[in-house]
Design an enzyme around this catalytic site. Sequence first.
Site, PDB file in Angstrom:
ATOM      1  N   LYS A   1      20.456  24.658   7.082  1.00 55.95           N
ATOM      2  CA  LYS A   1      19.496  23.858   6.326  1.00 55.95           C
ATOM      3  C   LYS A   1      18.138  24.554   6.383  1.00 55.95           C
ATOM      4  O   LYS A   1      17.437  24.505   7.378  1.00 55.95           O
ATOM      5  CB  LYS A   1      19.342  22.440   6.891  1.00 55.95           C
ATOM      6  CG  LYS A   1      18.506  21.534   5.951  1.00 55.95           C
ATOM      7  CD  LYS A   1      17.741  20.461   6.687  1.00 55.95           C
ATOM      8  CE  LYS A   1      16.334  20.887   7.037  1.00 55.95           C
ATOM      9  NZ  LYS A   1      15.420  21.094   5.884  1.00 55.95           N
TER      10      LYS A   1
ATOM     11  N   GLU B   1      -1.882  22.944  18.221  1.00 54.52           N
ATOM     12  CA  GLU B   1      -1.420  24.024  17.352  1.00 54.52           C
ATOM     13  C   GLU B   1      -1.896  23.732  15.932  1.00 54.52           C
ATOM     14  O   GLU B   1      -1.441  22.794  15.290  1.00 54.52           O
ATOM     15  CB  GLU B   1       0.099  24.142  17.387  1.00 54.52           C
ATOM     16  CG  GLU B   1       0.613  25.313  16.572  1.00 54.52           C
ATOM     17  CD  GLU B   1       2.126  25.462  16.640  1.00 54.52           C
ATOM     18  OE1 GLU B   1       2.601  26.610  16.694  1.00 54.52           O
ATOM     19  OE2 GLU B   1       2.817  24.435  16.630  1.00 54.52           O
TER      20      GLU B   1
ATOM     21  N   GLU C   1      13.133  26.164  19.321  1.00 52.49           N
ATOM     22  CA  GLU C   1      11.971  27.049  19.336  1.00 52.49           C
ATOM     23  C   GLU C   1      10.863  26.272  18.650  1.00 52.49           C
ATOM     24  O   GLU C   1      10.907  26.035  17.451  1.00 52.49           O
ATOM     25  CB  GLU C   1      12.291  28.360  18.611  1.00 52.49           C
ATOM     26  CG  GLU C   1      11.307  29.465  18.918  1.00 52.49           C
ATOM     27  CD  GLU C   1      10.186  29.549  17.906  1.00 52.49           C
ATOM     28  OE1 GLU C   1       9.074  29.065  18.239  1.00 52.49           O
ATOM     29  OE2 GLU C   1      10.392  30.080  16.822  1.00 52.49           O
TER      30      GLU C   1
ATOM     31  N   CYS D   1       4.036  30.785  14.988  1.00 48.40           N
ATOM     32  CA  CYS D   1       4.094  30.031  16.238  1.00 48.40           C
ATOM     33  C   CYS D   1       3.603  30.844  17.423  1.00 48.40           C
ATOM     34  O   CYS D   1       3.114  30.287  18.402  1.00 48.40           O
ATOM     35  CB  CYS D   1       5.524  29.529  16.485  1.00 48.40           C
ATOM     36  SG  CYS D   1       6.775  30.829  16.477  1.00 48.40           S
TER      37      CYS D   1
END
Length: 478
Positions: free
Chosen positions: A177, A385, A252, A286
């Site tokens: 996906k 973040e 992750e 990231c």
Amino acid sequence: MTLSSDVQLSRDRIYLGGAWVPPASDARIAVENPATGDILGHVPAGSAADVDAAVAAARAAFDGWAGTGAAERGAALTRLHAALSARSAEIARTVGLELGAPLKIATATHTRLPLTVLQEYAELAARPAPAETVGHSLLVSEPVGVVAAITPWNYPLHQIIAKVGAALAAGCPVVLKPSELTPLVAYLLADAAQEAGLPAGLLNLVPGTGPAVGAALAAHPDVDMVSFTGSTATGRAIAHAAADRIARVSLELGGKSANVILDDADLTRAVKVGVGNAFLNSGQTCTAWTRMLVHRSRYDEAVSIAAAAAAKYHAGDPFDESTRLGPLVSAAQLDRVRGYIERGLADGARLVAGGLHAPVPDRGHFAAATVFADVDPDSVLAQEEIFGPVLSIIPFTDDDEAVTIANNSRYGLAGGVWSASPERALAVARRMRTGAVDINGAAFNPAAPFGGYKQSGIGRELGAHGVAEFQQIKAIQR
């Protein structure tokens, strides 16, 4: 080459059991060009019924692929690599369109890197690690089963290959996906899989939203493992769904990485490389070193170098060779980044480059390359973040304080250390609670294990460790 606003890229099928088939419903998802706001095309909005069909196809393929010999498995992945490599120009163009990555980055990082990773997986599949013996026990690695790969929008092909390539090398069929924001490049992979003659059901593609397709995959009783890359909040939900049925997960997740510049470092190089790392992919990375930690004795100089470096990151058309900063992926992402910039100003950080009023293109979702100095290590700017081109510079007095600030985060994915002394840099790197550290700008290694500490995730991707993530150990006593 300038970007044409009339480009249309649409797909109306999903890939199941080695064939392109109609989805269960006519619902569609619009794919936007973030550089212009135009609609590129549409893909199916997959459903739970499509997930059921895809998982069934993968389950039917499992025994045959798990029992395939190493040479044959490696050859199949080599054919996939060749078929995907032949589409390199199309991949770079597609990523440039649906993500807005500048063409140079789309070619090198978004195309060549995943091809390198896939070649590594093909070689690992062809030469699996030998069985280990412990006393009178033979230890063998076996594929975990059907894998659901749920991938993000920021590195659409690389994150797919990191999961799909490893799972196939390990002997597992996959239901993929991709992100609904950048699903088009996944179709090129499925095209390549069909051309390469991969066994039916080995790779299945179901585009769609997280609530419709991602949730159905995470909770599906015939999915043995879920591999997810994305936000910590979504990763937590996936882990809960998998835990309810005792399924394996690999996650992750987020990052807020620190770039530690010690007082004896090559300051100009360390700062310029650090700025480039923070702004790579428009900051939508990231592992980005979004916190630059600099010794107080060199702090003012570092701030000046960073501000000057940031001024060279001009935002513009991804297909213009002079562009160094593409758009953010969506209007929502732009609003999020702008909100963090406003919060940084409200909390007293000093804006030294970019900001809300810096010039950017009128069309599209562009944010200027932004640098803040005098950032409080405990502030929102230093803790959250942001996922945009925003860099925070923080001073420290000695190595111990630098390590304390670097570890002052709920994340632990990556980081950097700069020093004229390799031994000193290594000592600091070993104390950082993070999954990867680069010393003096060392290059990324696609064969080394990749993953995080703390809320940056569970498990490892890439190389032999990435393949092992999709295997389980059996002990046979003799």
